[in-house]
Scaffold this motif. Structure first.
Motif, PDB file in Angstrom:
ATOM      1  N   MET A  53       0.846  -1.174   0.000  1.00 15.68           N
ATOM      2  CA  MET A  53       0.000   0.000   0.000  1.00 15.68           C
ATOM      3  C   MET A  53       0.896   1.243   0.000  1.00 15.68           C
ATOM      4  O   MET A  53       1.741   1.399   0.857  1.00 15.68           O
ATOM      5  N   LYS A  54       0.703   2.090  -0.963  1.00 17.59           N
ATOM      6  CA  LYS A  54       1.463   3.339  -1.024  1.00 17.59           C
ATOM      7  C   LYS A  54       0.709   4.436  -0.289  1.00 17.59           C
ATOM      8  O   LYS A  54      -0.510   4.445  -0.245  1.00 17.59           O
ATOM      9  N   LEU A  55       1.472   5.346   0.267  1.00 19.39           N
ATOM     10  CA  LEU A  55       0.899   6.513   0.934  1.00 19.39           C
ATOM     11  C   LEU A  55       0.928   7.697  -0.021  1.00 19.39           C
ATOM     12  O   LEU A  55       1.888   7.866  -0.773  1.00 19.39           O
ATOM     13  N   ASN A  56      -0.102   8.512   0.028  1.00 19.84           N
ATOM     14  CA  ASN A  56      -0.056   9.793  -0.674  1.00 19.84           C
ATOM     15  C   ASN A  56       0.742  10.724   0.233  1.00 19.84           C
ATOM     16  O   ASN A  56       0.257  11.162   1.279  1.00 19.84           O
ATOM     17  N   ALA A  57       1.976  11.003  -0.161  1.00 17.20           N
ATOM     18  CA  ALA A  57       2.901  11.735   0.704  1.00 17.20           C
ATOM     19  C   ALA A  57       2.375  13.117   1.076  1.00 17.20           C
ATOM     20  O   ALA A  57       2.499  13.547   2.226  1.00 17.20           O
ATOM     21  N   GLN A  58       1.778  13.817   0.129  1.00 16.14           N
ATOM     22  CA  GLN A  58       1.279  15.165   0.420  1.00 16.14           C
ATOM     23  C   GLN A  58       0.118  15.132   1.403  1.00 16.14           C
ATOM     24  O   GLN A  58       0.064  15.922   2.348  1.00 16.14           O
ATOM     25  N   LYS A  59      -0.815  14.215   1.204  1.00 13.71           N
ATOM     26  CA  LYS A  59      -1.966  14.127   2.106  1.00 13.71           C
ATOM     27  C   LYS A  59      -1.544  13.638   3.489  1.00 13.71           C
ATOM     28  O   LYS A  59      -2.047  14.118   4.510  1.00 13.71           O
ATOM     29  N   PHE A  60      -0.617  12.706   3.532  1.00 11.96           N
ATOM     30  CA  PHE A  60      -0.117  12.209   4.811  1.00 11.96           C
ATOM     31  C   PHE A  60       0.574  13.331   5.586  1.00 11.96           C
ATOM     32  O   PHE A  60       0.324  13.529   6.772  1.00 11.96           O
ATOM     33  N   ALA A  61       1.430  14.078   4.899  1.00 10.08           N
ATOM     34  CA  ALA A  61       2.139  15.186   5.542  1.00 10.08           C
ATOM     35  C   ALA A  61       1.169  16.270   5.988  1.00 10.08           C
ATOM     36  O   ALA A  61       1.323  16.856   7.065  1.00 10.08           O
ATOM     37  N   LEU A  62       0.177  16.562   5.178  1.00 10.43           N
ATOM     38  CA  LEU A  62      -0.808  17.575   5.545  1.00 10.43           C
ATOM     39  C   LEU A  62      -1.623  17.141   6.758  1.00 10.43           C
ATOM     40  O   LEU A  62      -1.870  17.935   7.673  1.00 10.43           O
ATOM     41  N   ALA A  63      -2.017  15.868   6.811  1.00 13.53           N
ATOM     42  CA  ALA A  63      -2.776  15.367   7.958  1.00 13.53           C
ATOM     43  C   ALA A  63      -1.942  15.445   9.237  1.00 13.53           C
ATOM     44  O   ALA A  63      -2.440  15.857  10.292  1.00 13.53           O
ATOM     45  N   ALA A  64      -0.673  15.081   9.155  1.00 19.94           N
ATOM     46  CA  ALA A  64       0.205  15.159  10.324  1.00 19.94           C
ATOM     47  C   ALA A  64       0.407  16.607  10.746  1.00 19.94           C
ATOM     48  O   ALA A  64       0.441  16.920  11.944  1.00 19.94           O
ATOM     49  N   THR A  65       0.535  17.511   9.792  1.00 16.98           N
ATOM     50  CA  THR A  65       0.736  18.922  10.093  1.00 16.98           C
ATOM     51  C   THR A  65      -0.494  19.520  10.771  1.00 16.98           C
ATOM     52  O   THR A  65      -0.377  20.273  11.738  1.00 16.98           O
ATOM     53  N   TYR A  84       6.518  14.128   5.193  1.00 14.52           N
ATOM     54  CA  TYR A  84       6.592  13.936   3.735  1.00 14.52           C
ATOM     55  C   TYR A  84       7.779  13.027   3.404  1.00 14.52           C
ATOM     56  O   TYR A  84       7.653  12.094   2.600  1.00 14.52           O
ATOM     57  N   LEU A  85       8.919  13.279   4.036  1.00 11.04           N
ATOM     58  CA  LEU A  85      10.088  12.433   3.828  1.00 11.04           C
ATOM     59  C   LEU A  85       9.803  11.001   4.272  1.00 11.04           C
ATOM     60  O   LEU A  85      10.168  10.045   3.581  1.00 11.04           O
ATOM     61  N   PHE A  86       9.137  10.849   5.414  1.00 10.04           N
ATOM     62  CA  PHE A  86       8.773   9.523   5.896  1.00 10.04           C
ATOM     63  C   PHE A  86       7.921   8.787   4.860  1.00 10.04           C
ATOM     64  O   PHE A  86       8.181   7.630   4.530  1.00 10.04           O
ATOM     65  N   ALA A  87       6.882   9.452   4.349  1.00 14.46           N
ATOM     66  CA  ALA A  87       5.988   8.818   3.369  1.00 14.46           C
ATOM     67  C   ALA A  87       6.737   8.495   2.089  1.00 14.46           C
ATOM     68  O   ALA A  87       6.531   7.430   1.485  1.00 14.46           O
ATOM     69  N   TRP A  88       7.608   9.393   1.648  1.00 12.62           N
ATOM     70  CA  TRP A  88       8.385   9.153   0.430  1.00 12.62           C
ATOM     71  C   TRP A  88       9.292   7.934   0.598  1.00 12.62           C
ATOM     72  O   TRP A  88       9.372   7.077  -0.279  1.00 12.62           O
ATOM     73  N   LEU A  89       9.982   7.873   1.744  1.00  8.50           N
ATOM     74  CA  LEU A  89      10.834   6.714   2.011  1.00  8.50           C
ATOM     75  C   LEU A  89      10.009   5.430   2.116  1.00  8.50           C
ATOM     76  O   LEU A  89      10.397   4.393   1.571  1.00  8.50           O
TER      77      LEU A  89
END
Length: 93
Positions: free
Chosen positions: A1-13, A76-81
Motif C-alpha cells: 500500500m502506497k501513501l499519498n505523501a502530500q496528504k499524509f504530511a498535511l494530515a500530520a501537520t 513527507y520524507l517519511f511517506a516518500w521513504l
C-alpha cells in the motif's frame, strides 16, 4: 500500500497544529502547572529557576511556524521513504 505523501504530511501537520494550539492555550492559562509538566517530561526536578512563561500572539506564531514546517517536511520524507521501500519490496517478488 502506497501513501499519498502530500496528504499524509498535511494530515500530520494539521494534527500537530491542533496539539500545539492546545498546549499553548494550556500554558497561557496555567503557566505554573505547564512548567511542572515540562519538568516531569524532561526529568527536571527544579523548574522554579526558569523564568515565567508569557504566551503572546507573536510567540505563538514564532513557535507554530517551525513546528509545522518540521512536521510537514519530516512526514513527507517519511511517506516518500516508505513508498520507495514498498516499491522495492514489490519488485523483489
Amino acid at each position: 500500500m502506497k501513501l499519498n505523501a502530500q496528504k499524509f504530511a498535511l494530515a500530520a501537520t494539521i494534527t500537530m497544529s491542533v496539539a500545539y494550539t492546545i498546549c499553548a492555550a494550556f500554558t497561557a492559562l496555567n503557566p505554573t502547572l505547564a512548567m511542572k509538566f515540562l519538568g516531569w517530561i524532561i526529568h527536571l526536578t527544579n523548574v522554579d529557576k526558569f523564568t515565567a512563561i508569557d504566551v503572546t500572539a507573536g510567540s505563538f506564531i514564532a513557535g507554530l511556524v517551525p513546528i509545522l514546517a518540521y512536521t510537514y517536511f519530516g512526514t513527507y520524507l517519511f511517506a516518500w521513504l516508505y513508498n520507495s521501500f514498498v516499491q522495492q519490496n514489490t519488485r523483489v517478488r
